[in-house]
Design a protein around this motif. Sequence first.
Motif, PDB file in Angstrom:
ATOM      1  N   LEU A 174      46.548  34.734 131.646  1.00 32.31           N
ATOM      2  CA  LEU A 174      45.726  34.420 130.475  1.00 32.31           C
ATOM      3  C   LEU A 174      45.835  35.565 129.489  1.00 32.31           C
ATOM      4  CD1 LEU A 174      42.245  32.926 131.497  1.00 32.31           C
ATOM      5  CD2 LEU A 174      44.202  31.783 130.534  1.00 32.31           C
ATOM      6  N   ASP A 175      46.685  35.420 128.493  1.00 31.77           N
ATOM      7  CA  ASP A 175      46.681  36.421 127.422  1.00 31.77           C
ATOM      8  C   ASP A 175      46.843  35.683 126.101  1.00 31.77           C
ATOM      9  OD1 ASP A 175      46.327  38.945 126.418  1.00 31.77           O
ATOM     10  OD2 ASP A 175      48.430  39.507 126.551  1.00 31.77           O
ATOM     11  N   GLY A 176      46.420  36.333 125.037  1.00 29.82           N
ATOM     12  CA  GLY A 176      46.398  35.726 123.718  1.00 29.82           C
ATOM     13  C   GLY A 176      45.203  36.294 122.981  1.00 29.82           C
ATOM     14  N   ALA A 177      45.236  36.200 121.649  1.00 28.42           N
ATOM     15  CA  ALA A 177      44.204  36.883 120.853  1.00 28.42           C
ATOM     16  C   ALA A 177      42.789  36.473 121.277  1.00 28.42           C
ATOM     17  CB  ALA A 177      44.415  36.576 119.374  1.00 28.42           C
ATOM     18  N   LEU A 178      42.562  35.174 121.447  1.00 22.12           N
ATOM     19  CA  LEU A 178      41.194  34.722 121.726  1.00 22.12           C
ATOM     20  C   LEU A 178      40.838  34.808 123.199  1.00 22.12           C
ATOM     21  CD1 LEU A 178      38.602  33.576 120.597  1.00 22.12           C
ATOM     22  CD2 LEU A 178      39.580  31.287 120.755  1.00 22.12           C
ATOM     23  N   VAL A 179      41.797  34.580 124.088  1.00 20.62           N
ATOM     24  CA  VAL A 179      41.446  34.562 125.509  1.00 20.62           C
ATOM     25  C   VAL A 179      41.375  35.957 126.107  1.00 20.62           C
ATOM     26  CG1 VAL A 179      42.382  32.250 125.880  1.00 20.62           C
ATOM     27  CG2 VAL A 179      43.828  34.220 126.340  1.00 20.62           C
ATOM     28  N   ASN A 180      41.887  36.962 125.395  1.00 24.28           N
ATOM     29  CA  ASN A 180      41.767  38.310 125.952  1.00 24.28           C
ATOM     30  C   ASN A 180      41.045  39.280 125.015  1.00 24.28           C
ATOM     31  OD1 ASN A 180      41.903  40.487 127.668  1.00 24.28           O
ATOM     32  ND2 ASN A 180      43.832  39.830 128.543  1.00 24.28           N
ATOM     33  N   PRO A 181      41.676  39.854 123.984  1.00 21.15           N
ATOM     34  CA  PRO A 181      40.923  40.848 123.200  1.00 21.15           C
ATOM     35  C   PRO A 181      39.627  40.295 122.587  1.00 21.15           C
ATOM     36  CG  PRO A 181      43.237  40.881 122.599  1.00 21.15           C
ATOM     37  CD  PRO A 181      43.064  39.729 123.519  1.00 21.15           C
ATOM     38  N   PHE A 182      39.664  39.053 122.113  1.00 17.88           N
ATOM     39  CA  PHE A 182      38.457  38.471 121.512  1.00 17.88           C
ATOM     40  C   PHE A 182      37.684  37.601 122.509  1.00 17.88           C
ATOM     41  CE2 PHE A 182      40.717  39.476 117.509  1.00 17.88           C
ATOM     42  CZ  PHE A 182      39.683  40.060 116.786  1.00 17.88           C
ATOM     43  N   ALA A 183      37.939  37.784 123.804  1.00 15.17           N
ATOM     44  CA  ALA A 183      37.257  36.960 124.814  1.00 15.17           C
ATOM     45  C   ALA A 183      35.734  37.103 124.728  1.00 15.17           C
ATOM     46  CB  ALA A 183      37.726  37.360 126.214  1.00 15.17           C
ATOM     47  N   HIS A 184      35.266  38.296 124.402  1.00 15.19           N
ATOM     48  CA  HIS A 184      33.809  38.491 124.331  1.00 15.19           C
ATOM     49  C   HIS A 184      33.205  37.638 123.212  1.00 15.19           C
ATOM     50  CE1 HIS A 184      33.997  41.709 127.262  1.00 15.19           C
ATOM     51  NE2 HIS A 184      34.979  42.259 126.568  1.00 15.19           N
ATOM     52  N   ALA A 185      33.946  37.497 122.099  1.00 20.18           N
ATOM     53  CA  ALA A 185      33.449  36.674 120.989  1.00 20.18           C
ATOM     54  C   ALA A 185      33.360  35.216 121.424  1.00 20.18           C
ATOM     55  CB  ALA A 185      34.381  36.809 119.786  1.00 20.18           C
ATOM     56  N   LEU A 186      34.397  34.726 122.105  1.00 22.62           N
ATOM     57  CA  LEU A 186      34.385  33.336 122.568  1.00 22.62           C
ATOM     58  C   LEU A 186      33.253  33.124 123.573  1.00 22.62           C
ATOM     59  CD1 LEU A 186      35.647  30.520 122.716  1.00 22.62           C
ATOM     60  CD2 LEU A 186      37.241  31.383 124.442  1.00 22.62           C
ATOM     61  N   MET A 187      33.122  34.063 124.509  1.00 24.80           N
ATOM     62  CA  MET A 187      32.080  33.930 125.536  1.00 24.80           C
ATOM     63  C   MET A 187      30.689  33.887 124.896  1.00 24.80           C
ATOM     64  SD  MET A 187      31.630  33.720 128.852  1.00 24.80           S
ATOM     65  CE  MET A 187      30.093  32.827 128.892  1.00 24.80           C
ATOM     66  N   GLN A 188      30.434  34.800 123.945  1.00 25.23           N
ATOM     67  CA  GLN A 188      29.113  34.826 123.306  1.00 25.23           C
ATOM     68  C   GLN A 188      28.868  33.550 122.503  1.00 25.23           C
ATOM     69  OE1 GLN A 188      27.740  38.247 121.278  1.00 25.23           O
ATOM     70  NE2 GLN A 188      28.335  39.673 122.836  1.00 25.23           N
ATOM     71  N   ALA A 189      29.903  33.077 121.808  1.00 28.04           N
ATOM     72  CA  ALA A 189      29.736  31.854 121.012  1.00 28.04           C
ATOM     73  C   ALA A 189      29.416  30.667 121.917  1.00 28.04           C
ATOM     74  CB  ALA A 189      31.000  31.586 120.197  1.00 28.04           C
ATOM     75  N   GLY A 236      38.337  31.779 114.115  1.00 24.85           N
ATOM     76  CA  GLY A 236      39.586  32.315 113.563  1.00 24.85           C
ATOM     77  C   GLY A 236      39.677  33.794 113.912  1.00 24.85           C
ATOM     78  N   VAL A 237      40.679  34.173 114.705  1.00 23.04           N
ATOM     79  CA  VAL A 237      40.831  35.583 115.085  1.00 23.04           C
ATOM     80  C   VAL A 237      42.306  35.968 115.021  1.00 23.04           C
ATOM     81  CG1 VAL A 237      38.774  35.761 116.562  1.00 23.04           C
ATOM     82  CG2 VAL A 237      40.926  34.981 117.557  1.00 23.04           C
ATOM     83  N   THR A 238      42.538  37.236 114.725  1.00 30.86           N
ATOM     84  CA  THR A 238      43.917  37.719 114.640  1.00 30.86           C
ATOM     85  C   THR A 238      44.010  39.164 115.097  1.00 30.86           C
ATOM     86  OG1 THR A 238      45.804  38.034 113.169  1.00 30.86           O
ATOM     87  CG2 THR A 238      43.634  38.488 112.232  1.00 30.86           C
ATOM     88  N   LEU A 239      45.183  39.513 115.607  1.00 36.97           N
ATOM     89  CA  LEU A 239      45.495  40.908 115.955  1.00 36.97           C
ATOM     90  C   LEU A 239      46.546  41.461 115.001  1.00 36.97           C
ATOM     91  CD1 LEU A 239      45.773  40.416 119.830  1.00 36.97           C
ATOM     92  CD2 LEU A 239      43.809  41.271 118.533  1.00 36.97           C
ATOM     93  N   ALA A 240      46.745  40.780 113.863  1.00 37.87           N
ATOM     94  CA  ALA A 240      47.808  41.163 112.929  1.00 37.87           C
ATOM     95  C   ALA A 240      47.253  41.283 111.518  1.00 37.87           C
ATOM     96  CB  ALA A 240      48.942  40.129 112.981  1.00 37.87           C
ATOM     97  N   SER A 241      46.201  42.095 111.385  1.00 37.48           N
ATOM     98  CA  SER A 241      45.553  42.228 110.076  1.00 37.48           C
ATOM     99  C   SER A 241      45.534  43.685 109.627  1.00 37.48           C
ATOM    100  CB  SER A 241      44.113  41.716 110.155  1.00 37.48           C
ATOM    101  OG  SER A 241      43.472  41.873 108.911  1.00 37.48           O
ATOM    102  N   ALA A 242      45.812  43.898 108.344  1.00 34.79           N
ATOM    103  CA  ALA A 242      45.691  45.250 107.778  1.00 34.79           C
ATOM    104  C   ALA A 242      44.240  45.551 107.431  1.00 34.79           C
ATOM    105  CB  ALA A 242      46.571  45.360 106.531  1.00 34.79           C
ATOM    106  N   VAL A 243      43.426  44.515 107.250  1.00 32.00           N
ATOM    107  CA  VAL A 243      42.000  44.686 106.923  1.00 32.00           C
ATOM    108  C   VAL A 243      41.196  44.362 108.173  1.00 32.00           C
ATOM    109  CG1 VAL A 243      40.101  43.900 105.451  1.00 32.00           C
ATOM    110  CG2 VAL A 243      42.431  44.024 104.524  1.00 32.00           C
ATOM    111  N   PHE A 244      40.249  45.227 108.509  1.00 33.22           N
ATOM    112  CA  PHE A 244      39.520  45.127 109.767  1.00 33.22           C
ATOM    113  C   PHE A 244      38.236  44.308 109.597  1.00 33.22           C
ATOM    114  CE2 PHE A 244      36.329  47.224 112.664  1.00 33.22           C
ATOM    115  CZ  PHE A 244      36.862  46.759 113.852  1.00 33.22           C
ATOM    116  N   ILE A 245      38.075  43.314 110.431  1.00 27.96           N
ATOM    117  CA  ILE A 245      36.773  42.631 110.577  1.00 27.96           C
ATOM    118  C   ILE A 245      36.392  42.799 112.040  1.00 27.96           C
ATOM    119  CG2 ILE A 245      35.507  40.450 110.455  1.00 27.96           C
ATOM    120  CD1 ILE A 245      37.587  39.474 108.418  1.00 27.96           C
ATOM    121  N   ALA A 246      35.292  43.475 112.299  1.00 27.90           N
ATOM    122  CA  ALA A 246      34.958  43.858 113.679  1.00 27.90           C
ATOM    123  C   ALA A 246      34.841  42.637 114.581  1.00 27.90           C
ATOM    124  CB  ALA A 246      33.652  44.637 113.684  1.00 27.90           C
TER     125      ALA A 246
END
Length: 391
Positions: A174-189, A236-246
């Motif tokens: 299981l890897d991918g922007a939402l299932v791993n680095p942003f997993a906490h966001a998905l879980m909380q939502a 909507g989540v990305t790991l390829a942004s020059a501008v940071f949204i926490a």
Amino acid sequence: MATRVALIGAGGHGLSHRRTLQRLSDAGTVEVAGLCDRQPVDPHPDAPLPGVPFYRDHRELLAGERPEIVIVCTPPHTHLAIALDVLAVGADLLLEKPPVMSSFEHDRLAEAVAGSGRLCQVGFQALGSAALAELCAAAPAGPIGVSGAWWRPDSYYDRAPWAGRRAVDGRPVLDGALVNPFAHALMQALVLADEGGPGFRPVRMELERYRTRPIETDDTTFLRLTGNDGRRVTVGVTLASAVFIAGEIRVGDAVLEYPTDRLRLSGQAGFQRVPGRTGLLENLIEHRRDPRTPLLAPLARTGLFTAVAEAIVRAPAPSVIGDGWLAPHPDGGGRVVTGIDEIVREVAETDRLPSETRVPWAGEVHRTVVEPRPASGAVSTGVETARRTSR
Ligand SMILES: NC(=O)c1ccc[n+]([C@@H]2O[C@H](COP(=O)([O-])OP(=O)(O)OC[C@H]3O[C@@H](n4cnc5c(N)ncnc54)[C@H](O)[C@@H]3O)[C@@H](O)[C@H]2O)c1
């Protein structure tokens, strides 16, 4: 009396657990029973853990040290087998997220937890956030939108053999922007959607996955879940942004910036930080001592997350965002998608996926159904708790 705790997977993210173990050992709450890793792990100045036995094989650690709690922080595709071994020796589990690779594995682990009478806490530490609890208590109405824009250079995908992969050694990963680095966001939502009302049962999942680099999984993910009551969770989540949204989770007009615990409830003018995070190991130890203290992240609470994550990684391979829409990151190390920070925010705010707006590189929507396992709803009273036996 101190609880005997062992850690399997002491390198990588295991360092954060070693730091916790050092702190709780210094406080007399924990006796560190042993560490295990396939590779040698150097002591860290913040967590020297002097005199703690080190094992290369987790079965030898379990047999030799008889820990009461075992933290499992190995790569995701190794979790189930190690977790079953831990339960078999009668220890409680703190299992890193994502806990397992599929709903099938979730059921298998849930059965083993129930059969052993032990506990399983999953490493979704954001569920210990006081800000999340305050938002849940406010029970905001309306659609849920999640956005986040981070930067991970190309080297991020060289850090571990499973990074950016769909499978390793024939096992799905299981890897991918939402299932791993942003997993906490998905879980909380999902917690906000599921526990704020009669329960969230997604009847439709719409997904757009993209990648900007030669990986097997996605680094930019858009997702819309529609519940049986018509409620939507759009991400909507990305790991390829020059501008940071926490990382922002909107429910109606309330917003939680989840990594910083900054919260703006409906009607409030600005964000306020809501301090307080209960550690998952501390919570597990306290629950063992007094079961009236609810477990924050029991396995049962994560069934919907696993069902959604499995559906994401089983979807068709991500579409490539073409060179014309990419630009070098100002610091080097790879390329970013031009304007992606605005796109992820717009998706979260409007419920519309890139293919439904004028995003020029957008591909097709993948539509499917999710088959969630019944979530506990309640945080603390799952089978895990009810059938626990004293040691
Ligand atoms: N909760 C969080 O915020 C958070 C953050 C980062 C990572 N994680 C999770 O932590 C886990 C580990 O991630 P990582 O990036 O450290 O991975 P990693 O690939 O760096 O592996 C961690 C360690 O496990 C060891 N290991 C691998 N197989 C083993 C085995 N069978 N027995 C013993 N040791 C073994 C490796 O040698 C390595 O030192 C994953 O589940 C990941 O998703 C959680």
